[in-house]
Enzyme design. Structure first.
Site, PDB file in Angstrom:
ATOM      1  CB  CYS A  42      20.071  13.804  -8.826  1.00  0.00           C
ATOM      2  SG  CYS A  42      18.334  13.974  -8.398  1.00  0.00           S
ATOM      3  CG  HIS A  75       1.213  -2.903  -7.545  1.00  0.00           C
ATOM      4  ND1 HIS A  75       0.244  -2.295  -6.786  1.00  0.00           N
ATOM      5  CD2 HIS A  75       1.296  -4.172  -7.096  1.00  0.00           C
ATOM      6  CE1 HIS A  75      -0.239  -3.163  -5.908  1.00  0.00           C
ATOM      7  NE2 HIS A  75       0.397  -4.313  -6.073  1.00  0.00           N
TER       8      HIS A  75
END
Length: 125
Positions: A42, A75
């Site tokens: 966006c 992670h």
């Protein structure tokens, strides 16, 4: 040019669209299976990442550079990346995406944390 098949749900007209609708469309397609990742865009990447993260099973990371892309995978086992079309990045977005694709989820303590993130979906329905 890297050999990946891409399905583009993007906007092809000048008229405005609502990024929550675009996030939903991309996430629903991704959840059907068979995809390495989803990428949503966006103006800033903020709104569409927020919308994508409302979809059960989606872990969308708003990345700013290659380090963030690497950590999103290693992670957090992100399965979506968000970028902003109006943003200026210090590294090319293509390189950030490639860094993500070249990275591997670390598992171990990170899996425990991802499991906790995903458990939040069930706790707050």
């Amino acid at each position: 040019n890297k050999g990946y098949e891409i399905i583009d749900f993007g906007v092809s007209a000048e008229e405005s669209v609502d990024y929550p609708d675009m996030a939903q469309m991309a996430c629903e397609e991704f959840l059907k299976g068979g995809y390495l990742l989803g990428i949503v865009l966006c103006g800033t990447g903020i709104g569409i990442s927020m919308a994508a993260n409302k979809i059960k099973g989606i872990r969308c990371a708003l990345i700013q550079d290659k380090f963030a892309a690497k950590m999103a995978k290693e992670h957090n086992d992100a399965n979506f990346l968000a970028l902003g079309g109006r943003m200026t990045y210090k590294e090319p977005p293509e390189e950030m995406i490639q860094e993500f694709l070249d990275s591997r989820f670390g598992g171990d303590r990170h899996q425990r944390r991802v499991d906790k993130i995903m458990a939040l979906e069930m706790e707050y329905v």
